[in-house]
Design an enzyme around this catalytic site. Structure first.
Site, PDB file in Angstrom:
ATOM      1  N   ARG A  88      74.288  36.768 109.608  1.00  0.00           N
ATOM      2  CA  ARG A  88      75.120  37.937 108.950  1.00  0.00           C
ATOM      3  C   ARG A  88      73.664  38.954 108.874  1.00  0.00           C
ATOM      4  O   ARG A  88      74.036  39.865 108.273  1.00  0.00           O
ATOM      5  CB  ARG A  88      75.229  37.516 107.602  1.00  0.00           C
ATOM      6  CG  ARG A  88      76.631  37.438 107.287  1.00  0.00           C
ATOM      7  CD  ARG A  88      76.739  36.674 105.870  1.00  0.00           C
ATOM      8  NE  ARG A  88      77.933  37.217 105.264  1.00  0.00           N
ATOM      9  CZ  ARG A  88      78.885  36.319 105.113  1.00  0.00           C
ATOM     10  NH1 ARG A  88      78.986  35.041 105.427  1.00  0.00           N
ATOM     11  NH2 ARG A  88      80.076  36.850 104.489  1.00  0.00           N
ATOM     12  N   ARG A 127      94.317  36.608  98.127  1.00  0.00           N
ATOM     13  CA  ARG A 127      93.784  35.239  98.475  1.00  0.00           C
ATOM     14  C   ARG A 127      93.684  34.231  97.428  1.00  0.00           C
ATOM     15  O   ARG A 127      93.232  34.507  96.256  1.00  0.00           O
ATOM     16  CB  ARG A 127      92.443  35.213  99.106  1.00  0.00           C
ATOM     17  CG  ARG A 127      91.872  33.938  99.490  1.00  0.00           C
ATOM     18  CD  ARG A 127      90.623  34.050 100.533  1.00  0.00           C
ATOM     19  NE  ARG A 127      89.549  34.671 100.067  1.00  0.00           N
ATOM     20  CZ  ARG A 127      88.543  34.803 100.486  1.00  0.00           C
ATOM     21  NH1 ARG A 127      88.646  34.406 102.139  1.00  0.00           N
ATOM     22  NH2 ARG A 127      87.317  35.559 100.023  1.00  0.00           N
ATOM     23  N   ARG A 160      88.846  33.292  94.121  1.00  0.00           N
ATOM     24  CA  ARG A 160      87.321  33.286  94.216  1.00  0.00           C
ATOM     25  C   ARG A 160      86.763  34.211  93.277  1.00  0.00           C
ATOM     26  O   ARG A 160      87.145  35.498  93.230  1.00  0.00           O
ATOM     27  CB  ARG A 160      87.024  33.350  95.766  1.00  0.00           C
ATOM     28  CG  ARG A 160      86.687  32.166  96.371  1.00  0.00           C
ATOM     29  CD  ARG A 160      86.409  32.318  97.694  1.00  0.00           C
ATOM     30  NE  ARG A 160      85.603  33.286  98.202  1.00  0.00           N
ATOM     31  CZ  ARG A 160      85.149  33.721  99.489  1.00  0.00           C
ATOM     32  NH1 ARG A 160      85.692  32.712 100.350  1.00  0.00           N
ATOM     33  NH2 ARG A 160      84.113  34.352  99.796  1.00  0.00           N
ATOM     34  N   ARG A 171      80.852  43.703  98.727  1.00  0.00           N
ATOM     35  CA  ARG A 171      80.561  42.795  99.987  1.00  0.00           C
ATOM     36  C   ARG A 171      80.942  43.739 101.392  1.00  0.00           C
ATOM     37  O   ARG A 171      80.214  43.420 102.372  1.00  0.00           O
ATOM     38  CB  ARG A 171      81.608  41.764  99.691  1.00  0.00           C
ATOM     39  CG  ARG A 171      81.161  40.678  98.911  1.00  0.00           C
ATOM     40  CD  ARG A 171      82.261  39.762  98.501  1.00  0.00           C
ATOM     41  NE  ARG A 171      82.758  38.836  99.318  1.00  0.00           N
ATOM     42  CZ  ARG A 171      84.045  38.296  99.570  1.00  0.00           C
ATOM     43  NH1 ARG A 171      84.832  38.300  98.493  1.00  0.00           N
ATOM     44  NH2 ARG A 171      84.174  37.619 100.484  1.00  0.00           N
TER      45      ARG A 171
HETATM   46  P1  AP5 Z   1      89.974  34.485 105.358  1.00  0.00           P
HETATM   47  O1  AP5 Z   1      90.227  33.437 106.543  1.00  0.00           O
HETATM   48  O2  AP5 Z   1      89.719  33.725 104.165  1.00  0.00           O
HETATM   49  O3  AP5 Z   1      88.943  35.616 105.749  1.00  0.00           O
HETATM   50  P2  AP5 Z   1      87.434  35.440 105.736  1.00  0.00           P
HETATM   51  O4  AP5 Z   1      86.997  36.240 106.988  1.00  0.00           O
HETATM   52  O5  AP5 Z   1      86.972  34.043 106.124  1.00  0.00           O
HETATM   53  O6  AP5 Z   1      86.763  36.066 104.561  1.00  0.00           O
HETATM   54  P3  AP5 Z   1      85.635  35.566 103.534  1.00  0.00           P
HETATM   55  O7  AP5 Z   1      85.820  36.259 102.308  1.00  0.00           O
HETATM   56  O8  AP5 Z   1      85.793  33.919 103.095  1.00  0.00           O
HETATM   57  O9  AP5 Z   1      84.338  35.676 104.283  1.00  0.00           O
HETATM   58  P4  AP5 Z   1      83.150  36.339 103.579  1.00  0.00           P
HETATM   59  O10 AP5 Z   1      82.424  36.494 105.073  1.00  0.00           O
HETATM   60  O11 AP5 Z   1      82.881  37.282 102.871  1.00  0.00           O
HETATM   61  O12 AP5 Z   1      82.681  34.992 102.709  1.00  0.00           O
HETATM   62  P5  AP5 Z   1      81.945  33.758 102.987  1.00  0.00           P
HETATM   63  O13 AP5 Z   1      82.690  32.541 102.298  1.00  0.00           O
HETATM   64  O14 AP5 Z   1      81.419  33.704 104.243  1.00  0.00           O
HETATM   65  O15 AP5 Z   1      90.989  35.204 104.859  1.00  0.00           O
HETATM   66  C1  AP5 Z   1      91.328  35.883 103.768  1.00  0.00           C
HETATM   67  C2  AP5 Z   1      92.666  36.093 103.324  1.00  0.00           C
HETATM   68  O16 AP5 Z   1      93.402  36.694 104.182  1.00  0.00           O
HETATM   69  C3  AP5 Z   1      93.384  34.745 103.083  1.00  0.00           C
HETATM   70  O17 AP5 Z   1      94.117  34.734 101.898  1.00  0.00           O
HETATM   71  C4  AP5 Z   1      94.211  34.487 104.237  1.00  0.00           C
HETATM   72  O18 AP5 Z   1      95.249  33.507 103.955  1.00  0.00           O
HETATM   73  C5  AP5 Z   1      94.592  35.857 104.897  1.00  0.00           C
HETATM   74  N1  AP5 Z   1      94.593  36.130 106.287  1.00  0.00           N
HETATM   75  C6  AP5 Z   1      93.807  35.628 107.055  1.00  0.00           C
HETATM   76  N2  AP5 Z   1      94.180  36.044 108.352  1.00  0.00           N
HETATM   77  C7  AP5 Z   1      95.161  36.744 108.127  1.00  0.00           C
HETATM   78  C8  AP5 Z   1      96.060  37.475 109.127  1.00  0.00           C
HETATM   79  N3  AP5 Z   1      95.835  37.542 110.507  1.00  0.00           N
HETATM   80  N4  AP5 Z   1      97.071  38.167 108.701  1.00  0.00           N
HETATM   81  C9  AP5 Z   1      97.353  38.159 107.088  1.00  0.00           C
HETATM   82  N5  AP5 Z   1      96.535  37.619 106.377  1.00  0.00           N
HETATM   83  C10 AP5 Z   1      95.686  36.808 106.716  1.00  0.00           C
HETATM   84  O19 AP5 Z   1      80.361  34.132 101.964  1.00  0.00           O
HETATM   85  C11 AP5 Z   1      80.648  34.169 100.624  1.00  0.00           C
HETATM   86  C12 AP5 Z   1      79.187  34.379 100.034  1.00  0.00           C
HETATM   87  O20 AP5 Z   1      78.353  33.616 100.427  1.00  0.00           O
HETATM   88  C13 AP5 Z   1      78.687  35.856 100.634  1.00  0.00           C
HETATM   89  O21 AP5 Z   1      78.995  37.212 100.020  1.00  0.00           O
HETATM   90  C14 AP5 Z   1      76.919  35.682 100.403  1.00  0.00           C
HETATM   91  O22 AP5 Z   1      76.687  35.790  99.105  1.00  0.00           O
HETATM   92  C15 AP5 Z   1      77.030  34.078 100.810  1.00  0.00           C
HETATM   93  N6  AP5 Z   1      76.734  33.799 102.330  1.00  0.00           N
HETATM   94  C16 AP5 Z   1      77.606  33.239 103.192  1.00  0.00           C
HETATM   95  N7  AP5 Z   1      76.958  33.145 104.282  1.00  0.00           N
HETATM   96  C17 AP5 Z   1      75.737  33.772 104.177  1.00  0.00           C
HETATM   97  C18 AP5 Z   1      74.907  34.098 105.277  1.00  0.00           C
HETATM   98  N8  AP5 Z   1      74.818  33.711 106.563  1.00  0.00           N
HETATM   99  N9  AP5 Z   1      73.662  34.902 104.719  1.00  0.00           N
HETATM  100  C19 AP5 Z   1      73.526  35.285 103.486  1.00  0.00           C
HETATM  101  N10 AP5 Z   1      74.580  34.891 102.465  1.00  0.00           N
HETATM  102  C20 AP5 Z   1      75.753  34.252 102.913  1.00  0.00           C
END
Ligand code: AP5
Length: 221
Positions: A88, A127, A160, A171
């Site tokens: 990221r 979500r 969440r 974010r």
């Molecule tokens: P979903 O598939 O959940 O989307 P996503 O892209 O995975 O979204 P996230 O919010 O999980 O991503 P993120 O990157 O912010 O969070 P992460 O958990 O990695 O879909 C979203 C919604 O839309 C769902 O309801 C789904 O049903 C719907 N949907 C999906 N596709 C669709 C479509 N085509 N059409 C309609 N609806 C649809 O990270 C969380 C936190 O962890 C970060 O903020 C950070 O603090 C930390 N973190 C994680 N990784 C790192 C890293 N590498 N470095 C530092 N901190 C990190």
């Protein structure tokens, strides 16, 4: 196949990751899921990560990178992996490249699932995730059969903590500033493949699957 999945929060990375990883026969490794499991398990790592996650900030690179490096050394990730939400930052990307190089490996592709901020805001506010295994739903676009209950494991569905509108806005800012530069980084290495994340989940999936099939055929030539 060693693949990374990029895109703004809510673009659908998690939704696609499980299906694609299953088809590729590699583990889907989500840094967000690993952090959340540590937060609910009240581990030291979870305690370190929680403050950043609740604020919508990135967990510092030194914590994240060490965690991913350990995970990639596990037996199931040696022949391939799909990383969801990592790297990221440019620093994380460079660390990943160095770690792979030391093991005589390299990335196969970076898949970008793209969606505009207004689409993401709607998706994340609706979500719901299951408390047991993190299965994803959306109150309008992908509702469960029984309201508030996961179709797959019967556990309770919750919102969440970081899906509140003000945290989602932050974010998105963090994504634009710190993660978006990776698009150019992977473009320069000819690894980037783009997908329109605003299409229906099945369409996005079919496009990714077709692209992976082409990449596999090209590898065999
Ligand atoms: P979903 O598939 O959940 O989307 P996503 O892209 O995975 O979204 P996230 O919010 O999980 O991503 P993120 O990157 O912010 O969070 P992460 O958990 O990695 O879909 C979203 C919604 O839309 C769902 O309801 C789904 O049903 C719907 N949907 C999906 N596709 C669709 C479509 N085509 N059409 C309609 N609806 C649809 O990270 C969380 C936190 O962890 C970060 O903020 C950070 O603090 C930390 N973190 C994680 N990784 C790192 C890293 N590498 N470095 C530092 N901190 C990190």
């Amino acid at each position: 196949m060693r693949v990374v999945l990029l895109g703004p929060p809510g673009a659908g990375k998690g939704t696609q990751a499980q299906i694609i990883a299953g088809q590729l026969g590699v583990p889907a490794i989500s840094t967000g899921d690993i952090f959340r499991a540590n937060v609910s398990g009240q581990t030291e790592l979870g305690q370190q990560a929680k403050t950043y996650m609740d604020a919508g900030d990135l967990v510092p690179d030194e914590i994240t990178v060490a965690m991913v490096r350990d995970r990639l050394d596990e037996a199931d990730a040696r022949t391939g992996f799909l990383l969801d939400g990592f790297p990221r930052t440019i620093g994380q990307a460079e660390t990943l490249e160095n770690a792979l190089e030391k093991r005589g490996r390299s990335l196969t592709a970076a898949l970008l699932v793209a969606a505009d901020d207004d689409v993401v805001m709607k998706r994340l506010s609706g979500r719901r995730v299951c408390t047991k295994n993190g299965h994803n739903y959306h109150v309008d676009f992908d509702p469960p059969k029984r309201e508030g209950v996961c179709d797959q494991d019967g556990s309770k569905l919750v919102q969440r903590d970081d899906d509140k509108p003000e945290t989602v806005k932050h974010r998105l800012d963090v994504y634009h500033k710190q993660t978006q530069p990776l698009i150019e980084h992977y473009e320069d290495q000819s690894l980037l493949k783009r997908f329109d994340g605003t299409r229906a989940p099945d369409e996005v999936h079919n496009h990714i699957r077709a692209t992976i099939a082409t990449m596999r055929m090209e590898e065999q030539v």
